[in-house]
Design an enzyme around this catalytic site. Sequence first.
Site, mmCIF file in Angstrom:
data_model
loop_
_atom_site.group_PDB
_atom_site.id
_atom_site.type_symbol
_atom_site.label_atom_id
_atom_site.label_comp_id
_atom_site.label_asym_id
_atom_site.label_seq_id
_atom_site.Cartn_x
_atom_site.Cartn_y
_atom_site.Cartn_z
ATOM 1 N N GLY A 1 35.319 80.366 -8.321
ATOM 2 C CA GLY A 1 34.162 80.404 -7.430
ATOM 3 C C GLY A 1 34.352 81.334 -6.263
ATOM 4 O O GLY A 1 33.977 81.024 -5.129
ATOM 5 N N ASN B 1 33.143 84.464 -5.601
ATOM 6 C CA ASN B 1 32.234 85.565 -5.294
ATOM 7 C C ASN B 1 31.418 85.329 -4.026
ATOM 8 O O ASN B 1 30.691 86.195 -3.577
ATOM 9 C CB ASN B 1 31.300 85.875 -6.477
ATOM 10 C CG ASN B 1 30.503 84.670 -6.925
ATOM 11 O OD1 ASN B 1 30.510 83.631 -6.276
ATOM 12 N ND2 ASN B 1 29.808 84.819 -8.043
ATOM 13 N N THR B 2 31.551 84.127 -3.428
ATOM 14 C CA THR B 2 30.799 83.821 -2.218
ATOM 15 C C THR B 2 31.496 82.712 -1.452
ATOM 16 O O THR B 2 32.383 82.029 -1.976
ATOM 17 C CB THR B 2 29.351 83.394 -2.576
ATOM 18 O OG1 THR B 2 28.576 83.271 -1.380
ATOM 19 C CG2 THR B 2 29.334 82.071 -3.308
ATOM 20 N N GLY C 1 35.402 80.445 -1.398
ATOM 21 C CA GLY C 1 36.230 81.122 -2.388
ATOM 22 C C GLY C 1 36.388 82.598 -2.088
ATOM 23 O O GLY C 1 37.484 83.164 -2.249
ATOM 24 N N SER D 1 36.776 67.324 -0.468
ATOM 25 C CA SER D 1 35.721 67.275 0.545
ATOM 26 C C SER D 1 35.808 65.951 1.284
ATOM 27 O O SER D 1 36.275 64.942 0.734
ATOM 28 C CB SER D 1 34.348 67.403 -0.135
ATOM 29 O OG SER D 1 33.295 67.026 0.734
ATOM 30 N N TYR E 1 28.685 63.171 -6.382
ATOM 31 C CA TYR E 1 29.503 64.169 -5.689
ATOM 32 C C TYR E 1 30.764 63.514 -5.144
ATOM 33 O O TYR E 1 31.873 64.046 -5.292
ATOM 34 C CB TYR E 1 28.710 64.824 -4.567
ATOM 35 C CG TYR E 1 29.484 65.892 -3.823
ATOM 36 C CD1 TYR E 1 29.814 67.094 -4.444
ATOM 37 C CD2 TYR E 1 29.896 65.690 -2.508
ATOM 38 C CE1 TYR E 1 30.532 68.074 -3.760
ATOM 39 C CE2 TYR E 1 30.606 66.665 -1.822
ATOM 40 C CZ TYR E 1 30.918 67.860 -2.454
ATOM 41 O OH TYR E 1 31.634 68.818 -1.784
#
Length: 305
Positions: free
Chosen positions: A22, A24-25, A28, A146, A172
């Site tokens: 992850g 690309n943004t 990450g 998280s 989540y």
Amino acid sequence: MGEKWTAADIPGQRGRVAVVTGANTGLGYETARALAERGATVVLAVRDVAKGERAAARMGGDVTVQALDLSSLDSVRAAAAALRSRFGRLDLLVNNAGVMYTPKLSTRDGFEMQFGTNHLGHFALTGLLLDLMLPVPGSRVVTVSSTGHRIRAAIHFDDLQGERSYSRVAAYGQSKLANLMFTYELQRRLAPHGTTVAVAAHPGLSGTELARNTPAALRLPLTWLAPVITQTPAMGALPTLRAATDPGVLGGQYYGPGGRNEIMGHPRLVTSSPESYDVAVQQRLWAVSEDLTGVTFPVAVPAAR
């Protein structure tokens, strides 16, 4: 090293090979960028290869892209095979990618999307790559959890996929609790080898795209509060980077922001929920995860003394 650990404290990474999922943004991207700036060979393991290529171009350094869709075990296996063919060793695996608060969706393999992507996808990827890490002294598996692992969180073995009852918040929380339990059980299995360690981290509240599925009732208040209660992705990535690079890190540790309620601040050693340390549940989750993914690890539970 002082409490205000920053990216400037990252040791030189030249000669290390790092895979960041992850990347690309958001968190990450910042994790991968910092590692590349310190000289690591970095692989952005991402679902959208075009976005990954654009991200790699912005980073510079020795950065390449690998297609990886964690919601598909076929994609996980293909990515692992490709990485194994390219690299004879792996120093760092950062299990960063994730989805948050999605409506009721299923992965390609029929798993609940958050549990399947955040936990099972990374469980399988780690298992398929671990033998590239075991011969490498100082290698690390860093999994991003998280503070959500504390919210309505339990491992619902009687309804892991949310088929009888689904709450996006509880799902989540289950996936992020699973990330921690995976880390702790993995470390127990790695300890006899003495080369690779498993560490966890969390970013506090960071301004990323991850919260795009936040329930409508929470979205507007969070939008108003965001400038006050969130930190930048670069700051949010620091606990992961410390877990990945600080020479003083030990296996089984958990890093997060050092401010009040671990919402923001420079990274420090933190503790997770009491539930996350339940060894019996960790081991049951491991067995179920092996069964669901079909992936077994080249490390076993240490024999009881």
